[in-house]
Design a protein around this motif. Sequence first.
Motif, short mmCIF file in Angstrom:
data_model
loop_
_atom_site.label_atom_id
_atom_site.label_comp_id
_atom_site.label_asym_id
_atom_site.label_seq_id
_atom_site.Cartn_x
_atom_site.Cartn_y
_atom_site.Cartn_z
N ARG A 1 1.05 -1.28 0.13
CA ARG A 1 -0.20 0.20 0.06
C ARG A 1 1.01 1.17 0.07
N ARG A 2 2.06 1.43 0.75
CA ARG A 2 2.78 2.38 0.82
C ARG A 2 3.36 2.74 -0.52
N ARG A 3 3.85 1.71 -1.36
CA ARG A 3 4.32 2.03 -2.72
C ARG A 3 3.38 2.59 -3.70
N TYR A 4 2.00 1.85 -3.54
CA TYR A 4 0.97 2.50 -4.38
C TYR A 4 0.69 3.79 -4.04
N ASP A 5 0.82 4.28 -2.74
CA ASP A 5 0.40 5.37 -2.44
C ASP A 5 1.42 6.59 -2.87
N ALA A 6 2.76 6.07 -2.71
CA ALA A 6 3.78 6.92 -3.24
C ALA A 6 3.82 7.07 -4.84
N LEU A 7 3.40 6.15 -5.57
CA LEU A 7 3.21 5.97 -7.11
C LEU A 7 2.36 6.81 -7.65
N ALA A 8 1.22 6.85 -6.64
CA ALA A 8 -0.09 7.82 -6.83
C ALA A 8 0.32 9.29 -6.75
N ALA A 9 1.05 9.51 -5.61
CA ALA A 9 1.26 10.97 -5.17
C ALA A 9 2.39 11.48 -5.97
N HIS A 10 3.53 10.88 -6.26
CA HIS A 10 4.73 11.24 -7.04
C HIS A 10 4.75 10.98 -8.63
N GLY A 11 4.02 10.16 -9.02
CA GLY A 11 4.13 9.44 -10.18
C GLY A 11 5.30 8.30 -10.50
N GLN A 12 5.41 7.89 -11.82
CA GLN A 12 6.22 6.95 -11.82
C GLN A 12 7.63 7.48 -12.16
N LYS A 13 8.61 6.63 -11.96
CA LYS A 13 9.95 7.02 -12.29
C LYS A 13 10.88 5.62 -12.63
N PRO A 14 10.46 4.92 -13.38
CA PRO A 14 11.36 3.92 -13.68
C PRO A 14 12.44 3.84 -14.42
N GLY A 15 13.31 3.36 -14.06
CA GLY A 15 14.81 3.53 -14.89
C GLY A 15 15.04 2.52 -15.96
N LEU A 16 14.06 1.55 -16.19
CA LEU A 16 14.23 0.74 -17.17
C LEU A 16 12.81 0.50 -18.07
N MET A 17 13.17 0.39 -19.40
CA MET A 17 12.08 0.04 -20.12
C MET A 17 12.33 -1.51 -20.74
N ILE A 18 11.20 -2.11 -21.06
CA ILE A 18 11.43 -3.50 -21.57
C ILE A 18 10.31 -3.52 -22.65
N ILE A 19 11.04 -4.00 -23.97
CA ILE A 19 10.25 -4.38 -25.04
C ILE A 19 10.03 -5.57 -25.10
N GLY A 20 8.88 -6.35 -24.99
CA GLY A 20 8.57 -7.62 -24.92
C GLY A 20 7.60 -8.06 -26.06
#
Length: 220
Positions: free
Chosen positions: A23-42
């Motif tokens: 829940r904490r991770r989802y709340d943080a992602l909702a509040a601050h947006g996504q910032k993944p360092g990696l893209m996967i094309i599959g």
Amino acid sequence: MPEFKALLDGYRRFRAGPYQDQRRRYDALAAHGQKPGLMIIGCCDSRVDPAQIFDVEPGEIFVLRNVANLVPPFDDGGGLHGVSAALEFAVTQLEVHYIVIMGHAQCGGVKASLSGDFNDAAVGEGFFIGEWMRMLSEERDRVTALKRTNPDIDAQRALELAAVRVSLKNLRSFPSVREREAAGTLRLEGTYFGIAEGILYRLDDEDNEFKPLDPNEVGI
């Protein structure tokens, strides 16, 4: 048709278990947006979900999936460019540090390319699949010719591996990718997942060969 009911049942399990656990991770992602360092094309294949194979948490990877994990060459003409748009967003907006192409065994798109079944198909009968897989025509012809002189070659696997190399080559036709790779802020990786064996192969930069990763090795 029980499939959608099973999907909703899975959602309820997710809400009761994993969602509560993170829940904490989802709340943080909702509040601050996504910032993944990696893209996967599959690939769209239901057996090769990158999130499961790489055991990642929500928000850690930006995933694009299509038939045969292909990237078209850069084209600034008109039209709807779903792959190019996702790539542009990942590179210029999310500023990912890695783009990983993940091919896989038993790929239906590659099988279609080899068979040529959809080459002259009408709309609604495989037309779009045939057009999409034309990106592999040159490699398909090379592999087919090689198969004629070397019958023991696994043409399906050879073309699956070639598809990863084609996508890497096409990635470098995008100015935004090419510039960042040259600057050292973006790295491209080629991988291949064997469904039956559960082994991930990584394309070695030095000899341009796919080599299996030891799942027990640390610090790869």
